[in-house]
Design an enzyme around this catalytic site. Structure first.
Site, PDB file in Angstrom:
ATOM      1  N   CYS A  98      40.923  68.321  56.568  1.00  0.00           N
ATOM      2  CA  CYS A  98      41.361  68.054  57.943  1.00  0.00           C
ATOM      3  C   CYS A  98      40.206  68.293  58.905  1.00  0.00           C
ATOM      4  O   CYS A  98      39.665  69.406  58.963  1.00  0.00           O
ATOM      5  CB  CYS A  98      42.535  68.965  58.288  1.00  0.00           C
ATOM      6  SG  CYS A  98      42.950  69.010  60.044  1.00  0.00           S
ATOM      7  N   TYR A 104      41.126  58.089  63.974  1.00  0.00           N
ATOM      8  CA  TYR A 104      42.520  58.006  63.544  1.00  0.00           C
ATOM      9  C   TYR A 104      43.215  56.802  64.169  1.00  0.00           C
ATOM     10  O   TYR A 104      44.049  56.146  63.525  1.00  0.00           O
ATOM     11  CB  TYR A 104      43.265  59.296  63.915  1.00  0.00           C
ATOM     12  CG  TYR A 104      43.008  60.423  62.944  1.00  0.00           C
ATOM     13  CD1 TYR A 104      43.965  60.786  61.999  1.00  0.00           C
ATOM     14  CD2 TYR A 104      41.812  61.120  62.957  1.00  0.00           C
ATOM     15  CE1 TYR A 104      43.731  61.803  61.107  1.00  0.00           C
ATOM     16  CE2 TYR A 104      41.571  62.145  62.055  1.00  0.00           C
ATOM     17  CZ  TYR A 104      42.533  62.484  61.136  1.00  0.00           C
ATOM     18  OH  TYR A 104      42.294  63.492  60.235  1.00  0.00           O
TER      19      TYR A 104
END
Length: 342
Positions: A53, A207
């Site tokens: 992440c 993203y």
């Protein structure tokens, strides 16, 4: 503290997601170390992270470069979240240190069991449920003394670790410990502007490009991402500065690094950001190698986690091995000649 909800419009999130746009959620725990109930003390705090992440990556970067590895403990989740056949359902971060070899054959020794609470939870979701919350994101900064979540916004966490590093038990003396957000108001203004641009177009922009199902949204994110890369390349080239704001690396550099670290080996393919590689930007490439050479940075993440996390949940579970040309990653970043040259 920097608030993601102020950096980018997150209104009407459900409707926008239904149209194919990627809209990030808002972190719900925003307490601060230094508040009366959360004093700055060595050994008191704990991090829950996943190494694939990028939001966790910037927190582990801060922990390492500030010398807090021994005073702030940390648990590392397995990079693949639970599948549909899990008894607790899909898409949960899980603590499963023995799962890696059985799933892909790639050992991931950094993965741990959950040790921050006294419950030994399997799922991150259950840490939140103990607080009466429905969230399930990482990173989490946790107070082991009161058994409460302090904060789950990465921008807040890196700022408070920097502000209280000495009181939290940093192993680095004042002369060696970086100041990620210097007191100089002009430098802070520059960092704040860079942080906003980097978050909107690079960190979250990746993203928006990779996870949006609307072609026009993807195209806009793609264009903004590469336009910002060009602007950052020009900034570094203009006066040969080694870091974004000058001679010393700051929070702005730290927040940019996780995305650019992933770009060539992961995001170029997974996020459909195939307009160029960082290797095509000579000054950004030198900056990336220079930052990678800083003490603690190379230990802050694992490219195996990144690849498994992004590709391991694909329909066939196969993780790409490349790219290997012109060099293999992350070894590609190990260039002392580039790291030491302006």
């Amino acid at each position: 503290m920097t608030d993601r909800s102020k950096q980018e419009d997150q209104s009407n999130a459900a409707a926008r997601r239904a149209r194919g746009e990627f809209v990030r959620g808002i972190s719900g725990f925003r307490h601060t170390i230094g508040d009366p109930e959360f004093p700055a003390e060595p050994g008191r705090y704990h991090l829950f992270v996943a190494l694939n992440c990028p939001w966790c990556h910037r927190v582990t970067l801060a922990r390492n470069v500030l010398g807090l590895q021994d005073s702030i403990s940390m648990d590392v989740a397995f990079p693949n979240r639970t599948a549909d056949d899990d008894p607790d359902g899909p898409n949960h971060w899980q603590f499963a240190p023995d799962l890696a070899a059985s799933v892909t054959g790639i050992p991931l020794p950094e993965c741990t069991a959950e040790t921050g609470t006294d419950q030994g939870f399997r799922l991150v979701r259950d840490i939140y449920r103990a607080e009466g919350a429905d969230e399930r994101s990482v990173p989490i900064l946790y107070d082991k003394k009161t058994n409460h979540i302090v904060n789950n916004e990465s921008a807040d966490i890196i700022r408070m670790l920097d502000r209280h590093a000495k009181a939290l038990g940093s192993s680095l003396g004042d002369a060696k410990r970086p100041n990620l957000y210097p007191d100089d108001s002009a430098v802070r203004s520059e960092i704040d502007l860079l942080n906003e641009q980097i978050y909107v177009t690079i960190n979250n922009g990746a993203y928006k490009a990779g996870f949006s199902s609307d072609q026009s949204v993807y195209a806009a994110a793609f264009d903004a991402y590469f336009e910002t890369l060009s602007q950052l390349e020009a900034r570094l080239a203009r006066d040969g500065r080694p870091f974004l704001t000058g001679e010393q690396f700051t929070e702005a550099d730290l927040r940019l690094f996780p995305t650019l670290y992933r770009h060539d080996p992961v995001y170029h393919l997974r996020m459909k950001l195939n307009g160029a590689k960082i290797l095509d930007y000579p000054y950004l490439w030198r900056w990336l190698c220079r930052f990678y050479a800083l003490p603690g940075v190379a230990d802050s993440n694992s490219l195996d986690h990144c690849r498994q996390g992004y590709f391991g949940r694909s329909w066939n579970g196969v993780i790409p091995l490349g790219p290997f040309k012109p060099m293999k990653y992350p070894e590609a970043y190990k260039h002392p000649d580039l790291a030491n040259r302006h």
